[in-house]
Design an enzyme around this catalytic site. Structure first.
Site, mmCIF file in Angstrom:
data_model
loop_
_atom_site.group_PDB
_atom_site.id
_atom_site.type_symbol
_atom_site.label_atom_id
_atom_site.label_comp_id
_atom_site.label_asym_id
_atom_site.label_seq_id
_atom_site.Cartn_x
_atom_site.Cartn_y
_atom_site.Cartn_z
ATOM 1 N N ASP A 45 0.817 -1.226 0.000
ATOM 2 C CA ASP A 45 0.000 0.000 0.000
ATOM 3 C C ASP A 45 0.848 1.272 0.000
ATOM 4 O O ASP A 45 0.417 2.302 0.498
ATOM 5 C CB ASP A 45 -0.948 0.035 1.219
ATOM 6 N N LYS A 61 2.401 2.211 -5.109
ATOM 7 C CA LYS A 61 3.105 1.741 -6.312
ATOM 8 C C LYS A 61 2.287 2.003 -7.570
ATOM 9 O O LYS A 61 2.821 2.395 -8.595
ATOM 10 C CB LYS A 61 3.347 0.221 -6.241
ATOM 11 N N GLY A 63 -4.672 -4.010 -4.796
ATOM 12 C CA GLY A 63 -5.753 -3.125 -5.238
ATOM 13 C C GLY A 63 -5.226 -1.729 -5.468
ATOM 14 O O GLY A 63 -4.501 -1.199 -4.629
ATOM 15 N N HIS A 64 -5.557 -1.188 -6.617
ATOM 16 C CA HIS A 64 -5.149 0.187 -6.908
ATOM 17 C C HIS A 64 -6.379 0.950 -7.395
ATOM 18 O O HIS A 64 -7.019 0.538 -8.363
ATOM 19 C CB HIS A 64 -4.048 0.167 -7.971
ATOM 20 N N GLN A 118 2.057 -5.828 -3.142
ATOM 21 C CA GLN A 118 2.440 -5.915 -1.724
ATOM 22 C C GLN A 118 3.818 -5.257 -1.497
ATOM 23 O O GLN A 118 4.198 -4.410 -2.289
ATOM 24 C CB GLN A 118 2.413 -7.371 -1.221
#
Ligand code: IMP
Length: 426
Positions: free
Chosen positions: A18, A21, A45-46, A226
């Site tokens: 988180d 990235k 998740g982005h 991650q």
């Protein structure tokens, strides 16, 4: 990061995930021809903003928003196909044309509904605080040499044969775990038959595709999911994910030789967060932890769980610089610290009375360390309008310089807000 000699760059998280990235990848992808995900799956998740709608990409690289970028889900990813198609549909609904520029490795393993049932039923998963997306059970099957891969869908009869065995095995495990849930063979067989015609046209030997692109002088971005401290080898085991999140995993998971990679950008927040269980030495006490969470909007994008928040831990980042071979550092969310009068930075630990400058192998030892803090002055003014390093307040520049010196990798980017134009290139 890209120049005449640097054509293949990995972007990795250098804390517990988180770090932002996706945003860096989104910006760097402007100069890339390919963006490749190489490990993890729908546990990532982005959040993507198109117009005034927000949605979350879990498996498709955010580079897909650039029309000239080809995106790849590499062999190291465990692919949850329904979620993947959900993401493709969301993109199509918003006018993003992915035709001819989205490929999935034929060697990638599938995450199937029984993997999720096993993840949910497992006491170990509860203890670790997994995302519940079936990631651990899917990697267990991969390394146990009983996984079902994208290429298996080319021979549906054989795939059905594999399923009979895998579903029966999953049901035996569910029973052993005391779960009342059972996986249905028919449901799984129907799923594979339904997905195959849509997935197979995207399936390719993606390692070869990327290799040829590099040979032709194209620029390739390898997108990690991650962070280093969640790496199954280098992280806070067993409180980790089940893949190699570090840069070494990029070569394996994209299907390239390690010598193909010539730049490694590590992304860190200007502070530290972690979601899920396990040690977090610099976790801030009340009210600072809550304040960081509120200012940083620190809630998981996959599970919505509140993230645990704390101060920058240079011991962790120095370790991440080493195990990833970082050639550059991107510091995100500097603006979240704008209102603090003083900002502690952890420079080392004390473990059982001794100074300790490395991350210990045992999670319980990391849980026992006492951080050694250096307190830096805050700047107490907004940084969100800065577009150059020189436009930042002097204490903010000093803070960044200290992070760079303690971490041992050169600062390349700083982000001061959520928008794309709020990234400063150093
Ligand atoms: P799993 O990857 O779902 O098995 O979860 C293992 C651990 O990794 C848990 O502590 C999760 O919270 C953490 N984790 C997995 N994916 C992410 C991510 O994308 N960001 C932050 N933590 C994650």
């Amino acid at each position: 990061m890209f120049d005449g000699r640097t054509t293949c760059v990995v972007v990795v998280g250098a804390q517990w995930g988180d770090e932002g990235k996706g945003k860096l990848v989104d910006v760097l992808a402007e100069r890339a021809d390919f963006v490749v995900r190489y490990q993890g799956g729908a546990n990532a998740g982005h959040t993507v903003v198109i117009g005034d709608s927000h949605f979350i990409l879990r498996q498709i690289p955010s580079g897909i928003l650039h029309p000239n970028v080809t995106c790849v889900v590499g062999n190291g990813v465990v692919l949850e196909p329904e979620t993947f198609f959900g993401e493709l549909d969301q993109l199509a609904e918003r006018g993003v044309d992915t035709a001819g520029r989205m490929f999935v490795s034929d060697r990638a393993h599938l995450v199937l509904p029984f993997h999720k049932l096993l993840d949910a039923a497992s006491e170990k998963s509860q203890n670790i605080g997994t995302t519940g997306r079936g990631i651990g059970p899917a990697y267990e099957d991969k390394y146990g040499r009983r996984g079902i891969r994208v290429a298996d869908l080319r021979h549906l009869d054989c795939a059905r044969g594999l399923l009979v065995d895998r579903v029966a095995r999953a049901n035996r495990l569910l029973e052993l775990m005391g779960s009342g849930e059972r996986a249905s063979f028919e449901q799984h067989a129907e799923l594979l038959a339904r997905l195959a015609p849509r997935l197979l046209p995207l399936a390719a030997d993606t390692g070869l595709l990327v290799h040829r692109a590099l040979k032709a002088g194209k620029r390739v971005l390898l997108e990690g999911a991650q962070g280093a401290l969640l790496d199954v080898d280098h992280g806070t085991y067993p409180y980790v994910t089940s893949s190699n999140t570090t840069a070494g995993g990029a070569a394996v998971g994209a299907g390239l030789g390690p010598t193909a990679i010539n730049g490694v950008l590590g992304v860190v927040k200007a502070y530290t967060t972690r979601v899920g269980n396990g040690p977090l030495p610099t976790e801030a006490e009340s009210p600072f932890g809550e304040r960081l969470r509120e200012l940083g909007g620190e809630f998981g994008s996959v599970t919505g769980r509140p993230r645990r928040c704390g101060w920058f831990d240079a011991t962790v980042v120095r370790y991440a610089v080493r195990v990833n071979g970082l050639t550059g550092l991107a510091v995100t969310k500097l603006d979240v610290l704008d209102s603090f009068a003083e900002i502690p930075v952890c420079t080392a630990y004390r473990l059982d009375g001794e100074v300790c400058e490395e991350v210990p192998a045992m999670a319980d030892a990391l849980g026992r360390v006492r951080p050694v803090y250096e307190v830096l002055p805050g700047w107490q003014q907004s940084t969100s309008g800065a577009r150059r390093l020189s436009e930042l307040p002097q204490p903010a520049r000093a803070y960044l310089e200290r992070l760079q010196d303690l971490s041992g990798a050169p600062l390349r980017y700083v982000s001061v807000g959520t928008r794309r134009d709020q990234i400063i290139e150093v």
